[in-house]
Design an enzyme around this catalytic site. Sequence first.
Site, mmCIF file in Angstrom:
data_model
loop_
_atom_site.group_PDB
_atom_site.id
_atom_site.type_symbol
_atom_site.label_atom_id
_atom_site.label_comp_id
_atom_site.label_asym_id
_atom_site.label_seq_id
_atom_site.Cartn_x
_atom_site.Cartn_y
_atom_site.Cartn_z
ATOM 1 N N THR A 56 20.373 -2.823 32.471
ATOM 2 C CA THR A 56 20.558 -4.045 33.248
ATOM 3 C C THR A 56 22.023 -4.479 33.336
ATOM 4 O OG1 THR A 56 20.089 -5.391 31.279
ATOM 5 C CG2 THR A 56 18.238 -4.912 32.763
ATOM 6 N N SER A 57 22.908 -3.795 32.608
ATOM 7 C CA SER A 57 24.327 -4.137 32.668
ATOM 8 C C SER A 57 25.162 -3.003 32.092
ATOM 9 C CB SER A 57 24.616 -5.429 31.875
ATOM 10 O OG SER A 57 24.329 -5.232 30.499
ATOM 11 N N ILE A 95 27.456 0.095 30.889
ATOM 12 C CA ILE A 95 27.382 1.534 31.119
ATOM 13 C C ILE A 95 25.953 2.002 31.368
ATOM 14 C CG2 ILE A 95 29.495 1.995 29.827
ATOM 15 C CD1 ILE A 95 27.838 2.936 27.495
ATOM 16 N N ASP A 137 10.881 -4.945 24.929
ATOM 17 C CA ASP A 137 11.795 -5.548 23.968
ATOM 18 C C ASP A 137 11.993 -4.496 22.892
ATOM 19 O OD1 ASP A 137 13.107 -6.857 21.940
ATOM 20 O OD2 ASP A 137 11.756 -8.574 21.856
ATOM 21 N N THR A 163 16.974 -2.952 16.821
ATOM 22 C CA THR A 163 17.130 -2.664 18.255
ATOM 23 C C THR A 163 17.790 -1.311 18.493
ATOM 24 O OG1 THR A 163 17.367 -5.035 18.679
ATOM 25 C CG2 THR A 163 18.076 -3.521 20.422
ATOM 26 N N SER A 207 28.622 5.385 18.605
ATOM 27 C CA SER A 207 29.969 4.816 18.645
ATOM 28 C C SER A 207 30.827 5.491 17.590
ATOM 29 C CB SER A 207 29.933 3.307 18.383
ATOM 30 O OG SER A 207 31.247 2.797 18.188
ATOM 31 N N TYR A 237 25.284 -10.008 4.788
ATOM 32 C CA TYR A 237 25.380 -9.465 6.148
ATOM 33 C C TYR A 237 26.809 -9.401 6.653
ATOM 34 C CZ TYR A 237 24.378 -8.774 11.114
ATOM 35 O OH TYR A 237 24.319 -8.268 12.398
#
Length: 359
Positions: free
Chosen positions: A74-75, A77, A124, A172, A206, A228
């Site tokens: 949706t955005s 790359i 999701d 995710t 990455s 975290y």
Amino acid sequence: MLKFLIYICVCIFGVITLVWKIVIKCTPNMKGTVRYLAGIPGQSGYGSKSTADQVTQDCSSLPPNLTAIVTGATSGIGAETARVLAKRGVKIVMPARDLKKAAQVKENIQKECPKAEIIILDIDLSSFASIRKFCSEFLSLEIPLNILINNAGKFSHKLEFSEDKFEMTFATNYLGHFLLTELLLEKMIDTARETSVQGRIVNVSSVIHSWVKKDHFEFNRMLQPKHYNATRAYAQSKLANIMHANELAKQMKAINANIAINSVHPGIVKTGIIRDHKGIITDSMFFVASKLLKSTAQGASTTCYLALSSKTEGVTGRYFVDCNESRCSALANDDSEAHKLWKQTRALIHKRLRTKIRP
């Protein structure tokens, strides 16, 4: 005003330093750094300045009726990857949480390519239940699956948990794509066997995966961290993406499945993750640092190269940067750690969902 200007200068210097640090880590020596900055082509004939359109120009004789699933389309790359694949005649399935944004991307692609076939389905990626629903809906379409682009990325700036009670970035970027791949893999294997066209899976990782040390890569702590650190959580998820690709490549070879799976570092691109901090200071910093950043078209090039190019036929279990095979970290290349991670992830999914996945 003077303090404000000093603050901006410090921020700009900080961004340039960070981006330069990533560039240096991405290229193992000064020659490699010069090659990156100048866009000098590597062995593949492409380099850091090559765009997704350019690296797929020789793909005019692709097999007919190819279908690709592109997450995060949706955005950024992901949208560029979907556009270029559609331009080359590939049917696109776009899993999306924001269906309105997905519809806009579809409209934009079809304005350029009126014959493009694009299917939007709800997902999701941080939710196991949502991923299962998506896969069920996709498989019910009874269409082939040749290409899977695991591109979607999340960078959670504060500690938050998915509905399955796992740290959001890891859930995710890694767990979601792991489950998605497992549930679709049999379809990909069948498609490759029936069409004699190699299936291709691309995990978008990455270069900062190399920042993770072994003592910070403990499965249960990544699922539910007590202390975290956002950058570390993102780097851990991207390391897991590479390990997943490497382990799955070995498994596909072991059963003689005609499936290749590789991982990529797309480069440093002003993506949606960075746009979360959009503003005059951020925009100014990235304008100054722009000589070290890739455009979206350049950022999508390595993914599209691995998805379509005949030059990568049969290449599997590798890590690519700027459309050329590169070196990942020693930990990312640790076969025993990758297999351990795969077994832990499979056990977790089975325990939570009672879903049978491959042995």
